[in-house]
Scaffold this motif. Sequence first.
Motif, short mmCIF file in Angstrom:
data_model
loop_
_atom_site.label_atom_id
_atom_site.label_comp_id
_atom_site.label_asym_id
_atom_site.label_seq_id
_atom_site.Cartn_x
_atom_site.Cartn_y
_atom_site.Cartn_z
N ILE A 109 0.76 -1.26 0.07
CA ILE A 109 -0.01 0.07 0.09
C ILE A 109 0.90 1.16 0.25
O ILE A 109 0.59 2.26 -0.63
N PHE A 110 2.11 1.25 0.74
CA PHE A 110 2.79 2.34 0.76
C PHE A 110 3.92 2.30 -0.13
O PHE A 110 4.49 3.49 -0.54
N GLN A 111 4.24 1.17 -0.81
CA GLN A 111 5.61 1.35 -1.83
C GLN A 111 5.21 0.22 -3.09
O GLN A 111 4.50 -0.85 -2.51
N THR A 112 5.60 0.50 -4.08
CA THR A 112 5.60 -0.31 -5.09
C THR A 112 6.57 -1.39 -5.48
O THR A 112 7.90 -0.72 -5.28
N TYR A 113 6.43 -2.68 -5.55
CA TYR A 113 7.55 -3.49 -5.50
C TYR A 113 7.51 -4.40 -7.13
O TYR A 113 6.25 -4.77 -7.60
N PRO A 114 8.44 -4.58 -7.61
CA PRO A 114 8.78 -5.00 -8.85
C PRO A 114 8.33 -6.83 -8.72
O PRO A 114 8.62 -7.23 -7.47
N GLU A 115 7.88 -7.44 -9.85
CA GLU A 115 7.59 -8.68 -9.65
C GLU A 115 8.79 -9.62 -9.34
O GLU A 115 8.79 -10.74 -8.50
N THR A 116 9.95 -9.28 -9.65
CA THR A 116 11.26 -9.98 -9.47
C THR A 116 11.48 -10.01 -7.95
O THR A 116 12.43 -10.88 -7.43
N ALA A 117 11.05 -9.05 -7.25
CA ALA A 117 11.14 -9.01 -5.55
C ALA A 117 10.46 -10.46 -5.04
O ALA A 117 10.89 -10.74 -4.06
#
Length: 351
Positions: free
Chosen positions: A64-72
């Motif tokens: 909700i607070f940060q965008t993460y790439p799928e690779t994470a």
Amino acid sequence: MKLTDTKSWSPINQRRWINFRSNKRGFWSCIIFLALFFATLGAEFISNDKPLLISFQGQFYAPIFQTYPETAFGGEFETETHFRDPYVQKLIASKGGWMIWPLIPFSYDTINYQLPVPAPAPPSSVNWLGTDDQGRDVLARMIYGFRISILFGLTLTFFSTIIGVTAGAVQGYFGGLTDLIAQRVIEIWGGMPVLYLLIIMASLVQPNFWWLLLLMLFFSWMSLVHLVRAEFLRARNLDYVRAAKALGASDLLIIFKHMLPNAMVASLTYLPFVLNHSITTLTALDFLGFGLPPGSPSLGELLNQGKNNLQAEWLGLSAFGILALMLTLLIFIGEAVRDAFDPRKTYGGNK
């Protein structure tokens, strides 16, 4: 000082608070409205297509607070992770991870691609109030639409009050030619077909929250002018105003320090009804397609979908229900505020 600690208030404010609480209908309407409003302020924590918290390989993530790439999470793409994708959910679960979802796992623009029937889908255990004709969750759009309607109405009411009170104060205080010219301008401006002008102006620009706010502000400021003007015309010849002039006080000091507090008593009782009008105007523009940008969480757009999909009765009933509840609560609050500031009422609301 606590809100309920009325012992430290002035006697007149104590009387107003007691009269407000004596109007049970308005008092409980205020509590319900504030509860709904503050709940929808955190709509992202109630209705979202992103988990509140993720545990993956000993680390915690808050999408909700940060965008993460799928690779994470062991995926293949560097783009933003779509957590509703079964592939991503299996990746996280395969490493012993877990996710905490909001109460409603849909945002206002989330499309449910797993509907068992064509959209609009009826209410179910997944979509509690069904979906619209694009497969978006109705309850999620209602929550976000409620928030944007109230925030829009409050912002418009705030700026309209500042402009309207200032204009009415200047008219009533100076009177004479100033009042005469201003009244003629307001009569001409107020006689225009407001809704049609808003539609024309909204069609000339790409509408968004702030553009609509500016366009509606051109006309909504007049709602308080006549009330404040009448209060200033009545008070301009009272003894305390004459005494302030005799002592050499400036016009601005007399207007804003001595006369305006008394005039605002009558204006405050009218503010819930101004807020009501602001919300209904925004809903009407959205219903006609001249309001917020397409895709925005809009109660008027939901009403329009109900009109276009009469077989999906949950669309019209849901939009009508939330609008009726919102406007009814505001009307009841306005009645309680009127009782609180009514000088004819004594303690407990008795005359």
